[in-house]
Write a protein that holds these residues in place. Structure first.
Motif, PDB file in Angstrom:
ATOM      1  N   VAL A   1      -8.183   8.901  -0.625  1.00 47.21           N
ATOM      2  CA  VAL A   1      -8.373   7.879  -1.652  1.00 47.21           C
ATOM      3  C   VAL A   1      -7.097   7.844  -2.485  1.00 47.21           C
ATOM      4  O   VAL A   1      -6.603   8.876  -2.929  1.00 47.21           O
ATOM      5  CB  VAL A   1      -9.598   8.196  -2.548  1.00 47.21           C
ATOM      6  CG1 VAL A   1      -9.744   7.167  -3.654  1.00 47.21           C
ATOM      7  CG2 VAL A   1     -10.870   8.278  -1.720  1.00 47.21           C
ATOM      8  N   SER A   2      -6.585   6.670  -2.685  1.00 45.65           N
ATOM      9  CA  SER A   2      -5.392   6.492  -3.505  1.00 45.65           C
ATOM     10  C   SER A   2      -5.802   6.193  -4.944  1.00 45.65           C
ATOM     11  O   SER A   2      -6.737   5.428  -5.184  1.00 45.65           O
ATOM     12  CB  SER A   2      -4.569   5.324  -2.954  1.00 45.65           C
ATOM     13  OG  SER A   2      -3.491   5.032  -3.798  1.00 45.65           O
ATOM     14  N   ILE A   3      -5.113   6.824  -5.883  1.00 44.70           N
ATOM     15  CA  ILE A   3      -5.324   6.537  -7.300  1.00 44.70           C
ATOM     16  C   ILE A   3      -4.111   5.744  -7.758  1.00 44.70           C
ATOM     17  O   ILE A   3      -2.984   6.248  -7.713  1.00 44.70           O
ATOM     18  CB  ILE A   3      -5.462   7.829  -8.127  1.00 44.70           C
ATOM     19  CG1 ILE A   3      -6.588   8.709  -7.586  1.00 44.70           C
ATOM     20  CG2 ILE A   3      -5.689   7.485  -9.601  1.00 44.70           C
ATOM     21  CD1 ILE A   3      -6.625  10.107  -8.194  1.00 44.70           C
ATOM     22  N   GLY A   4      -4.341   4.504  -8.165  1.00 45.01           N
ATOM     23  CA  GLY A   4      -3.232   3.659  -8.579  1.00 45.01           C
ATOM     24  C   GLY A   4      -3.721   2.506  -9.426  1.00 45.01           C
ATOM     25  O   GLY A   4      -4.821   1.996  -9.214  1.00 45.01           O
ATOM     26  N   GLY A   5      -2.917   2.102 -10.380  1.00 45.29           N
ATOM     27  CA  GLY A   5      -3.298   0.991 -11.244  1.00 45.29           C
ATOM     28  C   GLY A   5      -4.569   1.278 -12.024  1.00 45.29           C
ATOM     29  O   GLY A   5      -5.346   0.371 -12.300  1.00 45.29           O
ATOM     30  N   PHE A   6      -4.780   2.554 -12.334  1.00 42.86           N
ATOM     31  CA  PHE A   6      -5.964   3.000 -13.067  1.00 42.86           C
ATOM     32  C   PHE A   6      -7.253   2.634 -12.326  1.00 42.86           C
ATOM     33  O   PHE A   6      -8.245   2.253 -12.930  1.00 42.86           O
ATOM     34  CB  PHE A   6      -5.963   2.464 -14.503  1.00 42.86           C
ATOM     35  CG  PHE A   6      -4.892   3.099 -15.349  1.00 42.86           C
ATOM     36  CD1 PHE A   6      -5.165   4.212 -16.119  1.00 42.86           C
ATOM     37  CD2 PHE A   6      -3.603   2.591 -15.356  1.00 42.86           C
ATOM     38  CE1 PHE A   6      -4.184   4.814 -16.882  1.00 42.86           C
ATOM     39  CE2 PHE A   6      -2.604   3.184 -16.112  1.00 42.86           C
ATOM     40  CZ  PHE A   6      -2.898   4.300 -16.868  1.00 42.86           C
ATOM     41  N   ASP A   7      -7.225   2.785 -10.989  1.00 41.12           N
ATOM     42  CA  ASP A   7      -8.386   2.571 -10.130  1.00 41.12           C
ATOM     43  C   ASP A   7      -8.339   3.532  -8.960  1.00 41.12           C
ATOM     44  O   ASP A   7      -7.256   4.027  -8.587  1.00 41.12           O
ATOM     45  CB  ASP A   7      -8.418   1.140  -9.574  1.00 41.12           C
ATOM     46  CG  ASP A   7      -8.908   0.122 -10.576  1.00 41.12           C
ATOM     47  OD1 ASP A   7      -9.972   0.353 -11.192  1.00 41.12           O
ATOM     48  OD2 ASP A   7      -8.231  -0.907 -10.737  1.00 41.12           O
ATOM     49  N   PHE A   8      -9.504   3.758  -8.352  1.00 44.75           N
ATOM     50  CA  PHE A   8      -9.599   4.496  -7.091  1.00 44.75           C
ATOM     51  C   PHE A   8      -9.655   3.475  -5.961  1.00 44.75           C
ATOM     52  O   PHE A   8     -10.438   2.517  -6.029  1.00 44.75           O
ATOM     53  CB  PHE A   8     -10.866   5.367  -7.070  1.00 44.75           C
ATOM     54  CG  PHE A   8     -10.885   6.446  -8.122  1.00 44.75           C
ATOM     55  CD1 PHE A   8     -10.094   7.578  -7.993  1.00 44.75           C
ATOM     56  CD2 PHE A   8     -11.702   6.344  -9.228  1.00 44.75           C
ATOM     57  CE1 PHE A   8     -10.115   8.582  -8.956  1.00 44.75           C
ATOM     58  CE2 PHE A   8     -11.730   7.334 -10.207  1.00 44.75           C
ATOM     59  CZ  PHE A   8     -10.930   8.454 -10.065  1.00 44.75           C
ATOM     60  N   HIS A   9      -8.829   3.657  -4.930  1.00 43.13           N
ATOM     61  CA  HIS A   9      -8.756   2.712  -3.811  1.00 43.13           C
ATOM     62  C   HIS A   9      -8.980   3.442  -2.493  1.00 43.13           C
ATOM     63  O   HIS A   9      -8.158   4.303  -2.163  1.00 43.13           O
ATOM     64  CB  HIS A   9      -7.385   2.024  -3.763  1.00 43.13           C
ATOM     65  CG  HIS A   9      -7.017   1.310  -5.019  1.00 43.13           C
ATOM     66  ND1 HIS A   9      -7.496   0.061  -5.342  1.00 43.13           N
ATOM     67  CD2 HIS A   9      -6.216   1.671  -6.047  1.00 43.13           C
ATOM     68  CE1 HIS A   9      -6.996  -0.309  -6.505  1.00 43.13           C
ATOM     69  NE2 HIS A   9      -6.222   0.650  -6.956  1.00 43.13           N
ATOM     70  N   PRO A  10     -10.000   3.157  -1.721  1.00 41.98           N
ATOM     71  CA  PRO A  10     -11.092   2.247  -2.063  1.00 41.98           C
ATOM     72  C   PRO A  10     -12.052   2.899  -3.054  1.00 41.98           C
ATOM     73  O   PRO A  10     -12.110   4.123  -3.150  1.00 41.98           O
ATOM     74  CB  PRO A  10     -11.771   1.987  -0.719  1.00 41.98           C
ATOM     75  CG  PRO A  10     -11.502   3.239   0.066  1.00 41.98           C
ATOM     76  CD  PRO A  10     -10.147   3.713  -0.379  1.00 41.98           C
ATOM     77  N   ALA A  11     -12.805   2.081  -3.745  1.00 45.42           N
ATOM     78  CA  ALA A  11     -13.733   2.596  -4.760  1.00 45.42           C
ATOM     79  C   ALA A  11     -14.941   3.276  -4.120  1.00 45.42           C
ATOM     80  O   ALA A  11     -15.530   4.169  -4.713  1.00 45.42           O
ATOM     81  CB  ALA A  11     -14.189   1.467  -5.684  1.00 45.42           C
ATOM     82  N   VAL A  12     -15.308   2.835  -2.919  1.00 47.04           N
ATOM     83  CA  VAL A  12     -16.439   3.422  -2.200  1.00 47.04           C
ATOM     84  C   VAL A  12     -15.979   3.772  -0.789  1.00 47.04           C
ATOM     85  O   VAL A  12     -15.374   2.935  -0.114  1.00 47.04           O
ATOM     86  CB  VAL A  12     -17.643   2.446  -2.123  1.00 47.04           C
ATOM     87  CG1 VAL A  12     -18.791   3.072  -1.345  1.00 47.04           C
ATOM     88  CG2 VAL A  12     -18.089   2.031  -3.518  1.00 47.04           C
TER      89      VAL A  12
END
Length: 79
Positions: A1-12
């Motif tokens: 999971v990538s953490i970027g732009g103050f989000d988790f990618h993918p979220a699920v």
């Protein structure tokens, strides 16, 4: 999971039991990966650092960043 732009990618994400999931922080700011049920919790993850956790049981695991609580994600573990 990538953490970027103050989000988790993918979220699920959906993984089979026994899978090790890695979160890599691509933001300049520190983040945590903290399970709502307290089953896992990272320390603050610095830029370009990674946290891993192995999911051994089936279920749905919601998590968030303790520093930025609007950041949320879910790991769905299948049996």
């Amino acid at each position: 999971v990538s953490i970027g732009g103050f989000d988790f990618h993918p979220a699920v994400i959906t993984v089979p039991a026994g899978t090790t999931v890695s979160w890599t922080n691509n933001d300049i700011e520190q983040h945590t990966v903290t399970a709502r049920d307290k089953s896992f919790n990272s320390d603050a993850i610095n830029n370009e650092k990674t946290f891993t956790f192995t999911f051994s049981t089936a279920g749905s695991f919601d998590y968030f960043c303790q520093i930025h609580p609007h950041m949320v994600g879910t790991v769905v573990v299948t049996g």
